[in-house]
Design a protein around this motif. Structure first.
Motif, PDB file in Angstrom:
ATOM      1  N   MET A 264       0.826  -1.207   0.000  1.00  0.00           N
ATOM      2  CA  MET A 264       0.000   0.000   0.000  1.00  0.00           C
ATOM      3  C   MET A 264       0.862   1.259   0.000  1.00  0.00           C
ATOM      4  SD  MET A 264      -3.009  -1.066  -0.348  1.00  0.00           S
ATOM      5  CE  MET A 264      -3.812   0.529  -0.217  1.00  0.00           C
ATOM      6  N   ARG A 265       2.056   1.165   0.630  1.00  0.00           N
ATOM      7  CA  ARG A 265       2.958   2.315   0.609  1.00  0.00           C
ATOM      8  C   ARG A 265       3.347   2.668  -0.825  1.00  0.00           C
ATOM      9  NH1 ARG A 265       5.430   0.822   5.399  1.00  0.00           N
ATOM     10  NH2 ARG A 265       6.814  -0.598   4.278  1.00  0.00           N
ATOM     11  N   LYS A 266       3.574   1.636  -1.634  1.00  0.00           N
ATOM     12  CA  LYS A 266       3.938   1.872  -3.033  1.00  0.00           C
ATOM     13  C   LYS A 266       2.796   2.555  -3.781  1.00  0.00           C
ATOM     14  CE  LYS A 266       7.201  -1.979  -3.558  1.00  0.00           C
ATOM     15  NZ  LYS A 266       7.474  -3.246  -4.278  1.00  0.00           N
ATOM     16  N   TYR A 267       1.579   2.095  -3.510  1.00  0.00           N
ATOM     17  CA  TYR A 267       0.432   2.698  -4.193  1.00  0.00           C
ATOM     18  C   TYR A 267       0.262   4.166  -3.808  1.00  0.00           C
ATOM     19  CZ  TYR A 267      -1.135  -1.917  -5.786  1.00  0.00           C
ATOM     20  OH  TYR A 267      -1.219  -3.139  -6.404  1.00  0.00           O
ATOM     21  N   PHE A 268       0.314   4.454  -2.516  1.00  0.00           N
ATOM     22  CA  PHE A 268       0.072   5.825  -2.071  1.00  0.00           C
ATOM     23  C   PHE A 268       1.240   6.759  -2.356  1.00  0.00           C
ATOM     24  CE2 PHE A 268      -3.180   3.706   0.594  1.00  0.00           C
ATOM     25  CZ  PHE A 268      -4.265   4.470   0.204  1.00  0.00           C
ATOM     26  N   SER A 269       2.395   6.210  -2.696  1.00  0.00           N
ATOM     27  CA  SER A 269       3.509   7.051  -3.126  1.00  0.00           C
ATOM     28  C   SER A 269       3.430   7.374  -4.615  1.00  0.00           C
ATOM     29  CB  SER A 269       4.847   6.363  -2.821  1.00  0.00           C
ATOM     30  OG  SER A 269       4.966   5.160  -3.563  1.00  0.00           O
ATOM     31  N   ASN A 270       2.494   6.724  -5.311  1.00  0.00           N
ATOM     32  CA  ASN A 270       2.262   7.015  -6.725  1.00  0.00           C
ATOM     33  C   ASN A 270       1.250   8.150  -6.854  1.00  0.00           C
ATOM     34  OD1 ASN A 270       0.455   6.426  -9.319  1.00  0.00           O
ATOM     35  ND2 ASN A 270       2.500   5.656  -9.728  1.00  0.00           N
ATOM     36  N   ALA A 271       1.650   9.237  -7.522  1.00  0.00           N
ATOM     37  CA  ALA A 271       0.811  10.443  -7.590  1.00  0.00           C
ATOM     38  C   ALA A 271      -0.521  10.183  -8.287  1.00  0.00           C
ATOM     39  CB  ALA A 271       1.570  11.558  -8.305  1.00  0.00           C
ATOM     40  N   ILE A 272      -0.512   9.334  -9.329  1.00  0.00           N
ATOM     41  CA  ILE A 272      -1.743   9.059 -10.075  1.00  0.00           C
ATOM     42  C   ILE A 272      -2.735   8.302  -9.205  1.00  0.00           C
ATOM     43  CG2 ILE A 272      -2.697   7.804 -12.048  1.00  0.00           C
ATOM     44  CD1 ILE A 272      -0.111   8.376 -13.535  1.00  0.00           C
ATOM     45  N   PHE A 273      -2.263   7.244  -8.545  1.00  0.00           N
ATOM     46  CA  PHE A 273      -3.144   6.469  -7.661  1.00  0.00           C
ATOM     47  C   PHE A 273      -3.659   7.342  -6.518  1.00  0.00           C
ATOM     48  CE2 PHE A 273      -4.001   3.917  -3.933  1.00  0.00           C
ATOM     49  CZ  PHE A 273      -4.767   2.876  -4.426  1.00  0.00           C
ATOM     50  N   LEU A 274      -2.764   8.133  -5.918  1.00  0.00           N
ATOM     51  CA  LEU A 274      -3.149   8.967  -4.774  1.00  0.00           C
ATOM     52  C   LEU A 274      -4.210   9.989  -5.173  1.00  0.00           C
ATOM     53  CD1 LEU A 274      -2.665   9.686  -1.814  1.00  0.00           C
ATOM     54  CD2 LEU A 274      -0.863  11.248  -2.561  1.00  0.00           C
ATOM     55  N   THR A 275      -4.047  10.602  -6.348  1.00  0.00           N
ATOM     56  CA  THR A 275      -5.034  11.577  -6.825  1.00  0.00           C
ATOM     57  C   THR A 275      -6.393  10.925  -7.010  1.00  0.00           C
ATOM     58  OG1 THR A 275      -3.287  12.821  -7.963  1.00  0.00           O
ATOM     59  CG2 THR A 275      -5.558  13.261  -8.630  1.00  0.00           C
ATOM     60  N   GLY A 276      -6.395   9.763  -7.669  1.00  0.00           N
ATOM     61  CA  GLY A 276      -7.649   9.042  -7.870  1.00  0.00           C
ATOM     62  C   GLY A 276      -8.284   8.606  -6.567  1.00  0.00           C
ATOM     63  N   PHE A 277      -7.456   8.138  -5.628  1.00  0.00           N
ATOM     64  CA  PHE A 277      -7.970   7.680  -4.341  1.00  0.00           C
ATOM     65  C   PHE A 277      -8.602   8.834  -3.555  1.00  0.00           C
ATOM     66  CE2 PHE A 277      -7.482   6.829   0.200  1.00  0.00           C
ATOM     67  CZ  PHE A 277      -8.084   5.585   0.306  1.00  0.00           C
ATOM     68  N   ILE A 278      -7.944   9.993  -3.540  1.00  0.00           N
ATOM     69  CA  ILE A 278      -8.477  11.153  -2.815  1.00  0.00           C
ATOM     70  C   ILE A 278      -9.794  11.609  -3.437  1.00  0.00           C
ATOM     71  CG2 ILE A 278      -8.087  13.597  -2.292  1.00  0.00           C
ATOM     72  CD1 ILE A 278      -5.110  12.923  -2.004  1.00  0.00           C
ATOM     73  N   LEU A 279      -9.837  11.670  -4.762  1.00  0.00           N
ATOM     74  CA  LEU A 279     -11.050  12.094  -5.457  1.00  0.00           C
ATOM     75  C   LEU A 279     -12.188  11.114  -5.215  1.00  0.00           C
ATOM     76  CD1 LEU A 279     -12.333  14.140  -7.350  1.00  0.00           C
ATOM     77  CD2 LEU A 279     -11.369  12.893  -9.289  1.00  0.00           C
ATOM     78  N   PHE A 280     -11.890   9.818  -5.322  1.00  0.00           N
ATOM     79  CA  PHE A 280     -12.922   8.800  -5.101  1.00  0.00           C
ATOM     80  C   PHE A 280     -13.393   8.809  -3.646  1.00  0.00           C
ATOM     81  CE2 PHE A 280     -14.312   4.394  -4.244  1.00  0.00           C
ATOM     82  CZ  PHE A 280     -15.267   4.261  -5.228  1.00  0.00           C
ATOM     83  N   SER A 281     -12.467   8.967  -2.708  1.00  0.00           N
ATOM     84  CA  SER A 281     -12.823   9.001  -1.281  1.00  0.00           C
ATOM     85  C   SER A 281     -13.722  10.191  -0.972  1.00  0.00           C
ATOM     86  CB  SER A 281     -11.559   9.061  -0.418  1.00  0.00           C
ATOM     87  OG  SER A 281     -10.765   7.912  -0.604  1.00  0.00           O
ATOM     88  N   THR A 282     -13.440  11.331  -1.588  1.00  0.00           N
ATOM     89  CA  THR A 282     -14.278  12.523  -1.380  1.00  0.00           C
ATOM     90  C   THR A 282     -15.710  12.269  -1.838  1.00  0.00           C
ATOM     91  OG1 THR A 282     -12.339  13.939  -1.716  1.00  0.00           O
ATOM     92  CG2 THR A 282     -14.517  14.982  -1.895  1.00  0.00           C
ATOM     93  N   LEU A 283     -15.848  11.658  -3.002  1.00  0.00           N
ATOM     94  CA  LEU A 283     -17.183  11.344  -3.522  1.00  0.00           C
ATOM     95  C   LEU A 283     -17.868  10.282  -2.659  1.00  0.00           C
ATOM     96  CD1 LEU A 283     -16.339  11.278  -7.333  1.00  0.00           C
ATOM     97  CD2 LEU A 283     -17.599  13.042  -6.112  1.00  0.00           C
TER      98      LEU A 283
END
Length: 268
Positions: free
Chosen positions: A1-20
């Motif tokens: 999971m550290r690798k995923y959240f260190s990836n800017a593309i995944f992190l951006t998508g995750f934050i946007l999806f979490s907000t929705l």
């Protein structure tokens, strides 16, 4: 999971999806107004503290309808994703592992289905059985199966002759154990990426059908239905179209970013 959240593309998508997701979950406990509450005296209201995202042509609160629309889109996307994942994984694993006549029959069926336009198939089912949300979900779910089947089949063909599979066979492992304990975890990344893509395509398909009046039926709000209702008044109230379009794009984009992030991390 550290690798995923260190990836800017995944992190951006995750934050946007979490907000929705937070906005959607809030709708289970609190809605500013009833989504179907009509108040013609307040129609075409712009953004304000009383109506944060304004009102539509019938004076209904747009924010409340967006929150309910998110529930509809998320539910349909999730159902379609799970249905396609289970059915496609079973067909793809059987086809890839056993090969021969089994593979030929399964892939002929899948190829035949893929040659038939998905939206046209959905329209055919809706024309025969009527405009019903259950028929819409069924049609989109069936359309999602070939994508999983092809991905899983290619993974099983790739790994079924590998060293760890031959080692499992030499220890007397059954075909089911080898298929779903040894091989399936190795194609999990491709399945996850396909799942995010299926989720977003299911949402777009449902919105398209609802826009045509063949998906979610009024008074239940959905993004496609809201865009259809608002397009007649686009010059009087352009926000009525732009707001549901914005949330639809944000939802689909967030899922695609998550899938792209997973692919990039595992590609390294």
């Amino acid at each position: 999971m550290r690798k995923y959240f260190s990836n800017a593309i995944f992190l951006t998508g995750f934050i946007l999806f979490s907000t929705l997701m937070i906005l959607m979950l809030t709708g289970f406990f609190f809605l500013p107004y009833e989504p179907d509450e009509i108040n013609v005296a307040e129609k075409f209201q712009s953004f304000s503290f009383r109506h944060l995202l304004g009102t539509d042509n019938l004076g209904r609160d747009v924010l409340s309808r967006i929150m309910v629309g998110l529930k509809i889109s998320m539910a349909i996307g999730f159902i379609v994703m799970i249905f396609g994942l289970v059915a496609g994984t079973l067909l793809g694993s059987i086809s890839g592992w056993f090969g021969g006549l089994t593979d030929l029959i399964v892939m002929k069926i899948i190829s035949t289905q893929m040659s038939f336009p998905g939206i046209l198939f959905a329209l055919m089912l809706l024309a025969v059985f009527g405009s019903d949300i259950k028929i819409t979900v069924l049609a989109i779910s069936i359309m999602s199966i070939p994508r999983y089947t092809r991905i899983v089949r290619s993974g099983f063909i790739k790994y079924k002759t590998s060293l760890f599979v031959r080692a499992a066979k030499s220890r007397g492992a059954s075909s089911l154990r080898i298929m779903y304990i040894h091989i399936l975890p190795n194609v999990l990344t491709e399945i996850l990426v396909t799942a995010t893509l299926t989720f977003s395509l299911a949402i777009l398909s449902e919105s398209g059908l609802s826009y045509l009046g063949l998906g979610v039926q009024p008074p239940t709000p959905s993004f496609g239905r809201m865009i259809n209702d608002a397009q007649r008044f686009i010059f009087a109230n352009p926000m009525g179209v732009l707001v549901p379009v914005f949330f639809l794009i944000a939802l689909v984009l967030s899922l695609n970013l998550i899938g792209d992030g997973i692919s990039r991390v595992n590609g390294k």
